[in-house]
Design a protein around this motif. Structure first.
Motif: not given
Length: 265
Positions: A107-109, A177, A197
């Motif tokens: 993450t972040p995605r 997420g 996400d």
């Protein structure tokens, strides 16, 4: 045609049990495009295979020319469970589970993860992986007993397992997420913005979401459907949902190597 050198066949037999079968020209083409390690590739018609490369995959044509060894048709047929019309087959090294899980957990995605909850149909799973790769999804994970790297799934995915992270996990191991689960009782997806996400979960073709996944969902969402229509095909549901996400979230990868949709199965 003279008999081929024994080395490619001995390599095939040595690696076959633990390798990923790339069944057909298009599976090999996509695997090579997305960085798969391919130790052996054979064809019953090298000239025809390279003609396909000239037409559909000029970007990897030289790599394919170096990989492909021509073998008698009877030999080719003995190596695959169901001969492909292109008479091409190869073995690839499966990406490490640890590496895929790291990608899924990172993450972040920037793009969603697709979850297939207890899928049953191998071809459907392959079609979903192909869709997810086309949309640039972070990955596709399955729960339950279906092996997402089964040869029939890889065939259905046209080798695009190597363009995204594909693994089997338990519900407890789902990537981080917000979890949006598709369910007929959910809120209409057209009124919801799916974040980049998001974890997008789809139930099995027969029984829908499992109780465990449904209980973990942060949001239940539903696809628009005419009354008295029972359901959509699994791959269709995934396509509709990813398209809805793409209306606000999709960004083309910087190194865009996509090809026209008509370049073969």
């Amino acid at each position: 045609m003279t008999d081929p050198a024994p080395e490619p066949l001995s390599t095939w037999r040595r690696l076959a049990e633990g390798a990923v079968l790339l069944d057909g020209f298009h599976a090999l083409k996509h695997a090579v495009r997305f960085g798969a390690e391919v130790p052996v590739a054979v064809t019953a018609d090298r000239r025809a295979a390279l003609a396909l490369a000239d037409e559909l995959a000029s970007d990897v044509r030289e790599t394919l020319a170096a990989l492909l060894t021509e073998v008698p048709e009877s030999t080719y047929r003995s190596l695959v469970p169901r001969p492909h019309p292109t008479a091409v087959a190869a073995l690839a090294v499966r990406p490490s589970r640890e590496g895929n899980l790291r990608k899924l957990a990172h993450t972040p995605r920037a793009t969603p993860v697709v979850v297939l909850d207890n899928p049953r149909n191998l071809g459907n799973a392959g079609a979903v992986i192909r869709l997810a790769a086309g949309f640039g999804a972070t990955g596709v994970v399955t729960t339950g007993t279906l092996d997402p790297w089964h040869p029939t799934v890889v065939r259905g995915g046209a080798g695009l397992h190597f363009a995204t992270a594909v693994e089997r996990v338990s519900v407890e191991e789902l990537p981080p997420g917000p979890l949006f689960a598709l369910d007929p009782e959910g809120d209409d997806v057209r009124g919801i913005k799916l974040p980049d996400d998001a974890v997008l979960a789809f139930g099995s073709e027969r029984s829908g979401l499992s109780a465990g996944l449904r209980a973990r969902a942060d949001h239940l969402v539903a696809l628009p459907m005419r009354p008295q229509v029972s359901s959509y095909n699994l791959a269709t549901s995934v396509a509709m949902t990813l398209y809805h996400w793409s209306l606000t979230g999709f960004q083309s990868p910087a190194s865009d190597s996509r090809r026209p949709s008509g370049d073969g199965p």
